[in-house]
Design an enzyme around this catalytic site. Sequence first.
Site, PDB file in Angstrom:
ATOM      1  N   LYS A   1      69.808 -22.873 -43.621  1.00 37.98           N
ATOM      2  CA  LYS A   1      68.992 -23.834 -42.862  1.00 37.98           C
ATOM      3  C   LYS A   1      69.671 -24.163 -41.538  1.00 37.98           C
ATOM      4  O   LYS A   1      70.888 -24.405 -41.513  1.00 37.98           O
ATOM      5  CB  LYS A   1      68.779 -25.118 -43.677  1.00 37.98           C
ATOM      6  CG  LYS A   1      68.010 -26.190 -42.908  1.00 37.98           C
ATOM      7  CD  LYS A   1      67.458 -27.287 -43.799  1.00 37.98           C
ATOM      8  CE  LYS A   1      68.446 -28.340 -44.217  1.00 37.98           C
ATOM      9  NZ  LYS A   1      69.081 -29.070 -43.095  1.00 37.98           N
TER      10      LYS A   1
ATOM     11  N   GLU B   1      62.329 -34.043 -41.061  1.00 36.94           N
ATOM     12  CA  GLU B   1      63.077 -35.260 -41.416  1.00 36.94           C
ATOM     13  C   GLU B   1      62.655 -36.430 -40.521  1.00 36.94           C
ATOM     14  O   GLU B   1      62.682 -36.314 -39.281  1.00 36.94           O
ATOM     15  CB  GLU B   1      64.587 -34.993 -41.272  1.00 36.94           C
ATOM     16  CG  GLU B   1      65.426 -36.222 -41.607  1.00 36.94           C
ATOM     17  CD  GLU B   1      66.895 -35.930 -41.863  1.00 36.94           C
ATOM     18  OE1 GLU B   1      67.297 -34.751 -41.817  1.00 36.94           O
ATOM     19  OE2 GLU B   1      67.625 -36.903 -42.102  1.00 36.94           O
TER      20      GLU B   1
ATOM     21  N   GLU C   1      69.328 -26.519 -37.878  1.00 34.42           N
ATOM     22  CA  GLU C   1      68.665 -27.654 -37.234  1.00 34.42           C
ATOM     23  C   GLU C   1      68.199 -27.277 -35.830  1.00 34.42           C
ATOM     24  O   GLU C   1      68.977 -26.711 -35.051  1.00 34.42           O
ATOM     25  CB  GLU C   1      69.641 -28.833 -37.102  1.00 34.42           C
ATOM     26  CG  GLU C   1      69.942 -29.498 -38.423  1.00 34.42           C
ATOM     27  CD  GLU C   1      70.792 -30.759 -38.272  1.00 34.42           C
ATOM     28  OE1 GLU C   1      70.929 -31.291 -37.153  1.00 34.42           O
ATOM     29  OE2 GLU C   1      71.324 -31.208 -39.308  1.00 34.42           O
TER      30      GLU C   1
HETATM   31  O1  KIV Z   1      72.117 -32.174 -45.004  1.00 35.15           O
HETATM   32  C1  KIV Z   1      71.144 -32.485 -45.709  1.00 35.15           C
HETATM   33  O2  KIV Z   1      71.262 -32.947 -46.844  1.00 35.15           O
HETATM   34  C2  KIV Z   1      69.815 -32.260 -45.161  1.00 35.15           C
HETATM   35  C3  KIV Z   1      68.676 -32.954 -45.843  1.00 35.15           C
HETATM   36  C4  KIV Z   1      68.704 -34.374 -45.477  1.00 35.15           C
HETATM   37  C5  KIV Z   1      67.375 -32.312 -45.548  1.00 35.15           C
HETATM   38  O3  KIV Z   1      69.657 -31.595 -44.183  1.00 35.15           O
END
Ligand code: KIV
Length: 268
Positions: free
Chosen positions: A117, A186, A119
Amino acid sequence: MTADAQKPVTVTALAKLKARGERIAVLTAYDAAFAEVLEKAGVEVILIGDSLGMAIQGRDSTLAVTLEQMAYHTACVARGCRRPLVVADMPFLSDSSTERTLLNAGRLMQAGARMVKLEGGARQLPGVAQLAAHGIPVCGHLGLLPQSVHRLGGYRVQGRAEREAHRLLEEAQALEEAGAQLLVLECVPAALAARVSAEREIPVIGIGAGGGCDGQVLVLYDLLGLTPRPPAFAKDFLARGGSIEGAVAAYVEAVKAGTFPSEAQTLA
Ligand code: KIV
């Protein structure tokens, strides 16, 4: 238990859940013991979030979390479960160039992740395309970007202004077109998150983004009531669940039934 309920969760399986209108339950975990609890409760996706900087390292942001720490916790989680899709966060600046993104995502995949993932929107597009071209599944992350907390001036709702909302809709589309197969939103207004979920083919997972998303994610320690000042959208499921297993099961049930988040956990 059906055969599907035993098979490892893939990106295809998540797409099918979205197509059937079945909500996806996602939680963070940082170690094997909790990964096992989450798997038993039917959590479909486990996120090794860089939120571990706050949840288990006692920091006030995610910025100091390193790639090696992410790889270590990813390996711990991957050893603790078989079925959930294991997604690892790319930590701060590990994605600062396309080349670094590819190398560092590869490190997390080798540690046991099955998706990474990242950002951000527009700036991530070349990296997302590069990862997709190399067969690495990608989850995008829009709205409140905790790695940009100092630039944003705090942990605040994003996308309230029309211009911001428009940009978010465009970036969600661009991420999908670049090859992202999952998207986290988010802290965005519920109506905007519902629109993104309806417009995009890929599953959209909300946190502080209302009940109109294809799935929900929470930081595990918020759900267990372990966070001293939990965010407004979180809910302590342990208070009524009676045990850790009961709390996680109650969360999964509430996500599936569409009763979490309720009005009380929805940001306008
Ligand atoms: O780091 C994390 O836990 C996240 C979630 C809040 C989606 O990115």
